[in-house]
Design a protein around this motif. Structure first.
Motif, PDB file in Angstrom:
ATOM      1  N   ARG A 257       0.812  -1.207   0.000  1.00  0.00           N
ATOM      2  CA  ARG A 257       0.000   0.000   0.000  1.00  0.00           C
ATOM      3  C   ARG A 257       0.855   1.271   0.000  1.00  0.00           C
ATOM      4  O   ARG A 257       0.346   2.363  -0.242  1.00  0.00           O
ATOM      5  CB  ARG A 257      -0.932   0.003   1.205  1.00  0.00           C
ATOM      6  CG  ARG A 257      -2.179  -0.846   1.019  1.00  0.00           C
ATOM      7  CD  ARG A 257      -3.157  -0.149   0.061  1.00  0.00           C
ATOM      8  NE  ARG A 257      -4.252  -1.027  -0.332  1.00  0.00           N
ATOM      9  CZ  ARG A 257      -5.379  -1.146   0.353  1.00  0.00           C
ATOM     10  NH1 ARG A 257      -5.549  -0.477   1.462  1.00  0.00           N
ATOM     11  NH2 ARG A 257      -6.322  -1.948  -0.086  1.00  0.00           N
TER      12      ARG A 257
ATOM     13  N   VAL B 238       0.628   3.238  -3.100  1.00  0.00           N
ATOM     14  CA  VAL B 238      -0.615   3.994  -3.247  1.00  0.00           C
ATOM     15  C   VAL B 238      -0.528   5.300  -2.459  1.00  0.00           C
ATOM     16  O   VAL B 238      -0.949   6.367  -2.930  1.00  0.00           O
ATOM     17  CB  VAL B 238      -1.818   3.162  -2.783  1.00  0.00           C
ATOM     18  CG1 VAL B 238      -3.124   3.920  -3.024  1.00  0.00           C
ATOM     19  CG2 VAL B 238      -1.853   1.820  -3.505  1.00  0.00           C
TER      20      VAL B 238
ATOM     21  N   LEU C 133      -7.398   3.067  -1.272  1.00  0.00           N
ATOM     22  CA  LEU C 133      -7.223   3.194   0.175  1.00  0.00           C
ATOM     23  C   LEU C 133      -8.519   2.941   0.937  1.00  0.00           C
ATOM     24  O   LEU C 133      -8.490   2.443   2.066  1.00  0.00           O
ATOM     25  CB  LEU C 133      -6.669   4.576   0.514  1.00  0.00           C
ATOM     26  CG  LEU C 133      -5.228   4.831   0.057  1.00  0.00           C
ATOM     27  CD1 LEU C 133      -4.824   6.276   0.325  1.00  0.00           C
ATOM     28  CD2 LEU C 133      -4.257   3.875   0.750  1.00  0.00           C
TER      29      LEU C 133
ATOM     30  N   GLN D 267     -10.709   0.871  -0.095  1.00  0.00           N
ATOM     31  CA  GLN D 267     -11.053  -0.504  -0.454  1.00  0.00           C
ATOM     32  C   GLN D 267     -12.352  -0.596  -1.255  1.00  0.00           C
ATOM     33  O   GLN D 267     -13.123  -1.543  -1.110  1.00  0.00           O
ATOM     34  CB  GLN D 267     -11.121  -1.396   0.778  1.00  0.00           C
ATOM     35  CG  GLN D 267      -9.762  -1.563   1.464  1.00  0.00           C
ATOM     36  CD  GLN D 267      -9.803  -2.519   2.630  1.00  0.00           C
ATOM     37  OE1 GLN D 267     -10.531  -2.311   3.596  1.00  0.00           O
ATOM     38  NE2 GLN D 267      -9.023  -3.584   2.528  1.00  0.00           N
TER      39      GLN D 267
ATOM     40  N   THR E 253      -2.985  -3.255  -4.291  1.00  0.00           N
ATOM     41  CA  THR E 253      -2.069  -2.294  -4.891  1.00  0.00           C
ATOM     42  C   THR E 253      -2.113  -2.513  -6.393  1.00  0.00           C
ATOM     43  O   THR E 253      -2.885  -3.334  -6.878  1.00  0.00           O
ATOM     44  CB  THR E 253      -0.645  -2.465  -4.337  1.00  0.00           C
ATOM     45  OG1 THR E 253       0.174  -1.367  -4.772  1.00  0.00           O
ATOM     46  CG2 THR E 253      -0.021  -3.767  -4.778  1.00  0.00           C
TER      47      THR E 253
END
Length: 304
Positions: free
Chosen positions: A87, A90, A213, A215, A248
């Motif tokens: 992550r 991101v 982020l 989801q 990701t």
């Protein structure tokens, strides 16, 4: 268990394989950022300063991209980080977008202040530096173009370089007009044009990062279609608690509860479900919970 249990290989596809190109672009852009910043101070060009500012965010953005890739690689195998640190790329992309927004807003405000009394600009040095900057941006653009299709992290750096490339073209046009006509107001106009060009692309990048982020389901996937496809697997009578999200870049993952018929072979159902997710939706990692029909009512929805 079928497809999708090698997170490290997926992460390498999405980011690490472009590490060498990122380093090359980082060094190239860093050198020309310094050149353009010094030239902007000497010539008094806001357009050149705008381009140097975008190059500064390039350097920071590519640096964060490299740091995220390195951190993700080091985290592989850490038992407390079951998905590694993927992550981070991101977060780096979101930070890039915030930096780009900040630079664009500063340039727009400064340009408005200059419209009433445009300062004198040295067109000759401005033109020379802009041409060199354009060459640097073209090289960096070519280095990052392929990776931008696979990694949101690389895409952030790619978009910044793309904005710089058009910015350099704008500075060249402005320098030419100033040299021929003494229209010094062209300089802030080009600076505004560069800022307005990059803002929509920056918004798109930020939106993509935020979707990951929080989801949210990937935009290219139809979640009801995923549910229907799993329900069509032989032996599956019901699909519930289905979740699909992006971990990701290049790593769409899913989890679901499958209610199976009493006569169904669990191993065959799992294998068929994983193949369906992989072949039809390119979901390479899925966590599937198999339940007998009698327990369907015991599996209540989550309440977070």
């Amino acid at each position: 268990m079928g497809h999708g249990h090698d997170h490290g290989a997926q992460a390498k596809r999405a980011g690490e394989k472009h590490r060498g190109r990122l380093w090359a672009a980082f060094i190239l852009i860093a050198v020309f950022m310094v050149v353009e910043a010094v030239a902007a101070l000497i010539t008094g060009s806001l357009a050149l300063l705008s381009d140097a500012g975008h190059m500064f965010t390039d350097v920071l953005g590519i640096g964060m991209a490299l740091a995220a890739i390195s951190a993700a690689r080091r985290a592989v195998g850490d038992p407390q980080r079951t998905f590694g640190l993927y992550r981070l790329e991101v977060l780096a992309a979101l930070a890039n977008a915030v930096l780009l927004f900040g630079v664009a807003i500063y340039v727009l405000v400064e340009a408005v202040r200059r419209f009433d009394d445009p300062p004198h600009v040295l067109a000759g040095p401005m033109l020379l530096v802009a041409v060199l900057g354009l060459i640097a941006n073209i090289v960096a653009f070519m280095l990052l173009r392929a990776g931008a299709q696979e990694s949101i992290n690389v895409r952030g750096a790619y978009l910044e370089v793309l904005g710089d490339l058009f910015g350099s073209v704008g500075v060249i046009v402005a320098a030419g007009l100033i040299a021929l006509t003494d229209w010094y107001w062209v300089d802030p106009v080009v600076a505004v044009a560069v800022g307005l060009f990059i803002l929509p692309r920056t918004w798109k990048l930020a939106r993509a990062a935020v979707r990951i982020l929080v989801q949210a389901a990937p935009e290219h996937l139809d979640v009801p279609a995923v549910q229907a496809r799993l329900a069509a697997v032989p032996g599956v009578s019901d699909v519930h608690d289905l979740h699909v999200w992006t971990l990701t870049s290049g790593m769409d993952v899913a989890s679901a509860h499958l209610t199976v018929d009493p006569a169904a072979e669990v191993g065959e159902v799992l294998a068929a479900a994983r193949v369906a997710l992989h072949d039809d939706f390119h979901i390479e990692h899925a966590t599937l919970q198999v339940e007998p029909a009698a327990s369907k009512g015991d599996c209540g929805p989550a309440h977070w």
